[in-house]
Design a protein around this motif. Structure first.
Motif, mmCIF file in Angstrom:
data_model
loop_
_atom_site.group_PDB
_atom_site.id
_atom_site.type_symbol
_atom_site.label_atom_id
_atom_site.label_comp_id
_atom_site.label_asym_id
_atom_site.label_seq_id
_atom_site.Cartn_x
_atom_site.Cartn_y
_atom_site.Cartn_z
ATOM 1 N N GLY A 151 43.099 129.854 26.978
ATOM 2 C CA GLY A 151 42.675 128.467 27.157
ATOM 3 C C GLY A 151 43.145 127.875 28.469
ATOM 4 N N ASP A 152 44.142 128.511 29.110
ATOM 5 C CA ASP A 152 44.551 128.058 30.442
ATOM 6 C C ASP A 152 43.454 128.358 31.450
ATOM 7 O OD1 ASP A 152 46.982 127.350 29.409
ATOM 8 O OD2 ASP A 152 48.103 129.036 30.252
ATOM 9 N N SER A 153 43.485 127.640 32.557
ATOM 10 C CA SER A 153 42.655 127.973 33.709
ATOM 11 C C SER A 153 43.570 128.100 34.914
ATOM 12 C CB SER A 153 41.601 126.885 33.970
ATOM 13 O OG SER A 153 40.623 126.872 32.953
ATOM 14 N N ILE A 154 43.308 129.105 35.735
ATOM 15 C CA ILE A 154 44.144 129.300 36.917
ATOM 16 C C ILE A 154 43.302 129.088 38.166
ATOM 17 C CG2 ILE A 154 45.771 130.843 35.779
ATOM 18 C CD1 ILE A 154 44.301 133.200 36.972
ATOM 19 N N LEU A 155 43.927 128.481 39.167
ATOM 20 C CA LEU A 155 43.266 128.237 40.448
ATOM 21 C C LEU A 155 43.714 129.298 41.443
ATOM 22 C CD1 LEU A 155 43.367 124.353 40.971
ATOM 23 C CD2 LEU A 155 41.425 125.782 40.384
ATOM 24 N N ILE A 156 42.738 129.978 42.035
ATOM 25 C CA ILE A 156 43.012 131.067 42.976
ATOM 26 C C ILE A 156 42.446 130.702 44.341
ATOM 27 C CG2 ILE A 156 42.576 133.489 43.519
ATOM 28 C CD1 ILE A 156 44.383 133.183 41.152
ATOM 29 N N LEU A 157 43.254 130.874 45.367
ATOM 30 C CA LEU A 157 42.811 130.662 46.741
ATOM 31 C C LEU A 157 42.630 132.024 47.404
ATOM 32 C CD1 LEU A 157 42.366 128.428 48.979
ATOM 33 C CD2 LEU A 157 44.711 128.949 49.698
ATOM 34 N N THR A 158 41.502 132.209 48.103
ATOM 35 C CA THR A 158 41.241 133.478 48.778
ATOM 36 C C THR A 158 40.366 133.233 49.998
ATOM 37 O OG1 THR A 158 40.426 135.750 48.468
ATOM 38 C CG2 THR A 158 39.184 133.995 47.414
ATOM 39 N N ASP A 159 40.260 134.244 50.853
ATOM 40 C CA ASP A 159 39.335 134.172 51.979
ATOM 41 C C ASP A 159 37.919 134.396 51.486
ATOM 42 O OD1 ASP A 159 41.278 133.815 54.040
ATOM 43 O OD2 ASP A 159 41.809 135.928 53.839
ATOM 44 N N ASP A 160 36.945 133.777 52.154
ATOM 45 C CA ASP A 160 35.582 133.881 51.666
ATOM 46 C C ASP A 160 35.040 135.308 51.733
ATOM 47 O OD1 ASP A 160 35.434 133.934 54.423
ATOM 48 O OD2 ASP A 160 33.643 132.671 54.557
ATOM 49 N N TYR A 161 35.507 136.106 52.707
ATOM 50 C CA TYR A 161 34.950 137.442 52.823
ATOM 51 C C TYR A 161 35.507 138.399 51.761
ATOM 52 C CZ TYR A 161 39.279 138.792 55.254
ATOM 53 O OH TYR A 161 40.602 139.028 55.578
#
Length: 538
Positions: free
Chosen positions: A506-516
């Protein structure tokens, strides 16, 4: 301090995080604009295709009585194929339905020139679909909507890739909504098929654009369902066994359809005596004798579906219709002409439903009044087996027919078809088409991404029951090298992630990454957070 040092780049990490925290009303406002624009242009596209198809059917009817004009008809078909071929040659991304292209753009596997795609897909789609070929307008409507969403973002002067993806998604949803007058299906198709998961901000903005586009389309086409079957009696509970049998057979049919569609594309690729952009000549030539013999069969399949409700067909006639529509729809789509398989797929499902309905009546004693129910249910089941999107299939058919009395049977048939299709290892057709589409562009895309400023992408992934990440500490998970975990959402709370933070279902995690690296990271994160194949049932 220079201005360039004070203001973050629109594709920087700082800007991307700032955008994510902006008020939701800002995104809703932009989604409303997208819905208005997409609703208008997709309505015009629907009208152009419909009027062109009426003209073509009248023309074939006239030539039936005056065969001296047959050479002119053939010349016209060749001319149309040549014109569309030139459009495809100038921009190959207008080929086919357009849905794989939208999916590819959202994961940075493809890059679309929105203005080129919009103009050429609009013209090419109108010519190909309106000429009577067995192609649908719904896939092109989704791509046209996505192109308009991207265009609105570009014209606003905003260079943020992150915001562009939002408006592109809103446009795609609005495109399907306006094409079918089905706003809920437009929302769910984008979330279930394109994104495969969603966050509240995506849900709200996509729903806003979808509903807005439907309101605009309703001003042109009214509130009558696209496929009105009138009043249908509810299937008795005692006959629900037929639903399981119907769903199972549709699951098999979906597997066959997917394999043969991909096989048809492979056959076209082996044709060396004709340039790729002119493969459309083959279906255009075959359309001439078909149109002269039965002009009422031309088109994506709307008239065929409606006629199953209004007329009584013999079993032999239904089998012939199914065979002709099946083979010619493969030939049309495999050629790469700008048109989709959405409506032709529903037409095939309706014919399968009519055939099985008659067999259920004659062999098992089903009441004949429920044959029309089988037609509707089979459309949802076949769509689900091919696309692997059961929720979208169920709601799409319910909205298109306006019959909520069939909702429970539709869900049962869709789920059964999905399970059988899954057991047969059938992959979603648009996923397979995307893989084939991106292969020729991969090297060029990699070079393009390397030569420009790297943009940052934020993705929100849910933690699903039974996934590898459930009940695991963050420090114990094997995270993708290119992914940075920046937040854990739990209900209304936003938790700063630490090594000893335990992830819950039920959690949601936010992930940051490069677009490529977006496509690769998304795939790995889905395996970690949403794949339930490792679920321990002990």
């Amino acid at each position: 301090m220079h201005e360039s040092e004070r203001l973050p780049s629109p594709n920087s990490t700082t800007h991307t995080l700032r955008v994510w925290k902006e008020p939701i009303l800002k995104f809703i406002f932009k989604a409303t604009i997208v819905g208005l624009v997409v609703g208008l242009f997709i309505s015009l596209f629907r009208m152009a295709v419909t009027e062109a198809l009426h003209l073509v059917k009248d023309m074939f009817g006239y030539v039936q009585q005056h065969l001296i004009w047959v050479p002119v008809l053939i010349a016209g078909a060749l001319l149309l194929a040549w014109v569309i071929g030139l459009l495809i040659k100038s921009d190959p991304l207008i080929k086919g339905s357009g849905i794989p292209q939208v999916e590819g753009q959202l994961v940075n596997e493809l890059h679309m020139n929105w203005l080129s795609v919009f103009i050429k897909k609009f013209v090419g789609g109108t010519l190909a679909i309106g000429s009577g070929l067995f192609l649908g307008r719904e896939g092109p409507s989704i791509q046209l909507g996505a192109a308009l969403g991207q265009g609105i973002h570009r014209l606003s002067g905003n260079r943020s890739v992150f915001e562009e993806k939002f408006l592109l998604t809103c446009g795609a949803s609005a495109g399907l909504s306006a094409a079918f007058n089905a706003p809920l299906a437009g929302v769910l198709f984008v979330l279930e098929e394109v994104h495969r998961h969603f966050s509240p901000i995506i849900l709200l903005t996509v729903m806003t654009s979808s509903v807005t586009a439907d309101v605009v389309a309703s001003q042109f086409f009214g509130l009558t369902p696209v496929l009105s079957f009138g009043h249908l009696e509810s299937l008795p509970i005692k006959d629900y066994g037929f639903l399981l049998l119907l769903g199972a057979m549709l699951g098999v049919a979906g597997m066959i359809y997917n394999k043969t569609l991909l096989m048809t594309q492979s056959i076209y690729q082996r044709i060396t005596w004709l340039p790729v952009h002119l493969h459309g000549i083959l279906p255009f030539i075959l359309m001439v004798p078909l149109g002269l013999l039965a002009p009422q069969m031309l088109g994506g399949g709307h008239d065929i579906i409606v006629s199953l409700h209004q007329q009584a067909f013999s079993l032999i006639a239904l089998l012939i219709l199914l065979l002709v529509r099946y083979l010619f729809s493969l030939i049309c789509y495999g050629s790469g002409l700008p048109g989709g398989i959405f409506l032709p797929m529903l037409a095939l499902g309706s014919l399968v439903g009519a055939i099985l309905g008659q067999l259920f009546v004659s062999v098992f004693g089903l009441d004949p009044m429920f044959v029309n129910n089988m037609v509707i249910l089979a459309m949802a089941g076949f769509f689900t087996a091919v696309v692997k999107a059961p929720i979208t299939g169920s709601l799409l058919i319910t909205e298109m027919t306006g019959s909520f009395a069939t909702l429970l049977p539709v869900i049962i048939v869709s789920l059964t078809a999905y399970v059988i299709s899954d057991l047969l290892k059938t992959k979603p057709i648009y996923e397979e088409l995307l893989h084939r589409l991106t292969t020729p562009f991969k090297e060029a895309m990699d070079h393009q991404l390397e030569s420009r400023e790297t943009a940052k992408e934020l993705i929100e992934i849910p933690i699903v029951i039974g996934s590898k990440a459930e009940n695991q500490y963050i420090r114990d998970l094997n995270w993708p090298r290119q992914a940075l975990l920046i937040a854990v959402k739990r209900g209304g709370l936003e938790i700063i992630p630490k090594g000893d933070t335990k992830l819950r279902a039920g959690d949601s995690i936010l992930i940051l990454t490069d677009d490529y690296t977006l496509s690769e990271v998304k795939q790995k994160m889905n395996m970690l957070c949403t794949d339930c194949s490792s679920y321990d049932r002990e």
